[in-house]
Design an enzyme around this catalytic site. Structure first.
Site, PDB file in Angstrom:
ATOM      1  N   GLY A   1       0.859  -1.192   0.000  1.00  0.00           N
ATOM      2  CA  GLY A   1       0.000   0.000   0.000  1.00  0.00           C
ATOM      3  C   GLY A   1       0.887   1.230   0.000  1.00  0.00           C
TER       4      GLY A   1
ATOM      5  N   ILE B   1       2.483   2.719   2.577  1.00  0.00           N
ATOM      6  CA  ILE B   1       3.718   2.553   3.352  1.00  0.00           C
ATOM      7  C   ILE B   1       4.612   1.488   2.703  1.00  0.00           C
ATOM      8  CG2 ILE B   1       4.638   1.833   5.606  1.00  0.00           C
ATOM      9  CD1 ILE B   1       2.102   3.122   6.867  1.00  0.00           C
TER      10      ILE B   1
ATOM     11  N   ARG C   1       1.303  -4.328  12.336  1.00  0.00           N
ATOM     12  CA  ARG C   1       0.618  -4.659  13.589  1.00  0.00           C
ATOM     13  C   ARG C   1       1.131  -6.024  14.047  1.00  0.00           C
ATOM     14  NH1 ARG C   1      -0.463  -0.098  13.919  1.00  0.00           N
ATOM     15  NH2 ARG C   1      -2.494   0.926  14.019  1.00  0.00           N
TER      16      ARG C   1
ATOM     17  N   ASP D   1       8.756  -3.347  15.382  1.00  0.00           N
ATOM     18  CA  ASP D   1       8.278  -2.093  15.995  1.00  0.00           C
ATOM     19  C   ASP D   1       6.912  -2.302  16.639  1.00  0.00           C
ATOM     20  OD1 ASP D   1       8.359   0.698  16.589  1.00  0.00           O
ATOM     21  OD2 ASP D   1       7.002   1.090  14.916  1.00  0.00           O
TER      22      ASP D   1
ATOM     23  N   GLU E   1       0.849  -5.019  22.978  1.00  0.00           N
ATOM     24  CA  GLU E   1       1.598  -3.823  23.382  1.00  0.00           C
ATOM     25  C   GLU E   1       0.988  -3.204  24.632  1.00  0.00           C
ATOM     26  OE1 GLU E   1       1.727  -1.217  19.993  1.00  0.00           O
ATOM     27  OE2 GLU E   1       2.652  -2.747  18.744  1.00  0.00           O
TER      28      GLU E   1
ATOM     29  N   HIS F   1       6.947   0.687  19.234  1.00  0.00           N
ATOM     30  CA  HIS F   1       5.922   1.228  18.319  1.00  0.00           C
ATOM     31  C   HIS F   1       6.133   2.742  18.103  1.00  0.00           C
ATOM     32  CE1 HIS F   1       1.525   0.743  16.782  1.00  0.00           C
ATOM     33  NE2 HIS F   1       2.188   1.665  16.088  1.00  0.00           N
TER      34      HIS F   1
END
Ligand code: 8YV
Length: 310
Positions: free
Chosen positions: A150, A152, A229, A253, A258, A276
Site C-alpha cells: 500500500g 507505506i 501490527r 516495531d 503492546e 511502536h
C-alpha cells in the site's frame, strides 16, 4: 453536540479538543453512569489506534455520527458495526508514510548489520576486551518481499530499491502499474526472499497471516521486519523459531499485546525491539494531529470527513 475522547491522546490534541470543542473524556470507571448522562449528546468521537471504539460503545451513543481516528490503522474500531449504524470513520493516511517507511529501513539495516547489538558491545567495554565485533551480513542488494504494497509498503520498496534490493510483494490482488513482482502465494514469496517486510493493515483479515508456515519458509537465513501490527504475525511461532535459530533475525516495531513484548526476545542479539515508534517524530505526529482536527472540523461543519476509511 458533544465531542468524546476515547483513550489517552497526544496532550496538545487533547488541549485543542477541550479548548475548541469542550471535548470530554470517556472515564475508565463508572462508564455506564457517564454514558447515561452524556451518551445522547455525543455526536463525534476522537480516538487513536491504541484504543478504538467497540460496537458495544457505539450502541450506547445513539447520535454518534463520526469516529475520528488519530493514526492510519483503525483495526481497534469495529468498522463493520460503524458502517451498519451509518457512522463515518476517518484516519490519517499519507502524513505518516515517510516516517514509518524510514523506521522499516532502520530496522532492516539494524537487524542485518547488527548495529544495536554492536552499540551494546561498545558500551559494555567488549571491544578492547574481546577484539572486533563478529561479522554480520550485507543489507544492500538483497531479495526483499513486502507483505502489503500500500502507501507505506510502496515507500519502503522505493527506499530499498535505492539500496539495490530486488522487491517482490504479496497483496490480495496485484497493484496495477507496480514495477515490482507480484507473488500470489505468501509462503512461496517467503521461501524466495532474504527479508520479509510486513506492511499490511491490521485487523481480522490479516490476523496471523504470517503463520508458522510462512516463517519456516523464510528460514534460518531469513530476516523479518514488522512495522504494521503485531497481530499480523503468529508471535508465539516467531519467538519459538527465533529461539531455535530457525530465523536469522527480526526487527520489530509492533507486538501482539503492546506494550508487552515477549521477554524471551530480550536476550537475543539478532532481534531489534522498538516501542511502536514508527510515526513518532515531532513533524509527523504534528501533521497527524492537524489532520485529525481537520477531519473532526469537516464532520462538525458539513457532516462529511476528509479521510473516510474504505
Ligand atoms: C500511531 C500507528 O502510533 O498510525 C498508526 O496506525 O500505529 C501509529 O502511527 C498510533 O496510531 C497512535 O496511537
Amino acid at each position: 453536540m458533544t465531542v468524546l475522547q476515547v483513550g489517552t491522546l497526544k496532550p496538545s490534541l487533547t488541549q485543542t479538543l477541550e479548548r475548541r470543542h469542550r471535548a470530554i473524556g470517556l472515564p475508565d470507571t463508572d462508564r455506564d453512569d457517564f454514558l447515561a448522562e452524556h451518551g445522547e449528546a455525543v455526536t463525534a468521537i476522537v480516538t487513536s489506534g491504541r484504543f478504538g471504539v467497540s460496537a458495544d460503545l457505539m450502541a450506547k451513543l445513539p447520535n454518534l455520527g463520526a469516529i475520528v481516528n488519530f493514526g492510519v490503522g483503525y483495526d481497534t474500531t469495529d468498522v463493520d458495526a460503524a458502517r451498519e449504524r451509518g457512522i463515518l470513520v476517518s484516519n490519517t493516511p499519507d502524513v505518516l508514510t515517510d516516517c514509518v517507511a524510514d523506521t522499516a529501513v532502520g530496522l532492516f539495516l539494524d537487524v542485518i548489520r547488527g548495529f544495536s547489538a554492536a552499540d551494546r558491545f561498545v558500551r559494555a567495554g567488549s571491544w578492547p576486551a574481546e577484539g572486533n565485533f563478529p561479522l554480520t551480513h550485507q543489507a544492500g542488494n538483497r531479495r526483499v518481499g513486502i507483505l502489503g504494497l500500500g502507501r507505506i509498503g510502496s515507500a519502503i520498496a522505493h527506499r530499498l530499491t535505492a539500496f539495490g534490493c530486488t522487491i517482490s510483494y504479496h497483496n490480495r490482488r496485484p497493484v496495477e502499474g507496480s514495477p515490482h513482482t507480484y507473488r500470489a502465494d505468501l509462503v512461496e514469496m517467503a521461501r524466495e526472499v532474504d527479508v520479509l517486510v510486513v506492511a499490511a493493515a491490521g485487523g481480522q483479515s490479516t490476523s496471523g497471516l504470517v503463520s508458522r508456515e510462512v516463517l519456516t519458509a523464510l528460514g534460518p537465513q531469513g530476516y523479518l521486519v514488522n512495522i504494521a501490527r503485531g497481530s499480523v504475525i503468529d508471535e508465539e511461532a516467531l519467538v519459538e523459531l527465533l529461539l531455535e535459530g530457525k530465523l536469522a533475525g527480526a526487527g520489530l516495531d509492533v507486538f501482539e499485546h503492546e506494550p508487552k513484548v515477549p521477554p524471551a526476545l530480550f536476550g537475543l542479539d539478532n532481534v531489534v525491539l522498538l516501542p511502536h515508534l514508527g510515526s513518532g517524530t515531532v513533524e509527523t505526529r504534528g501533521a497527524m494531529e492537524d489532520l485529525t482536527l481537520a477531519n473532526l472540523d469537516s464532520f462538525l461543519h458539513s457532516g462529511t470527513v476528509l479521510n473516510p476509511v474504505p
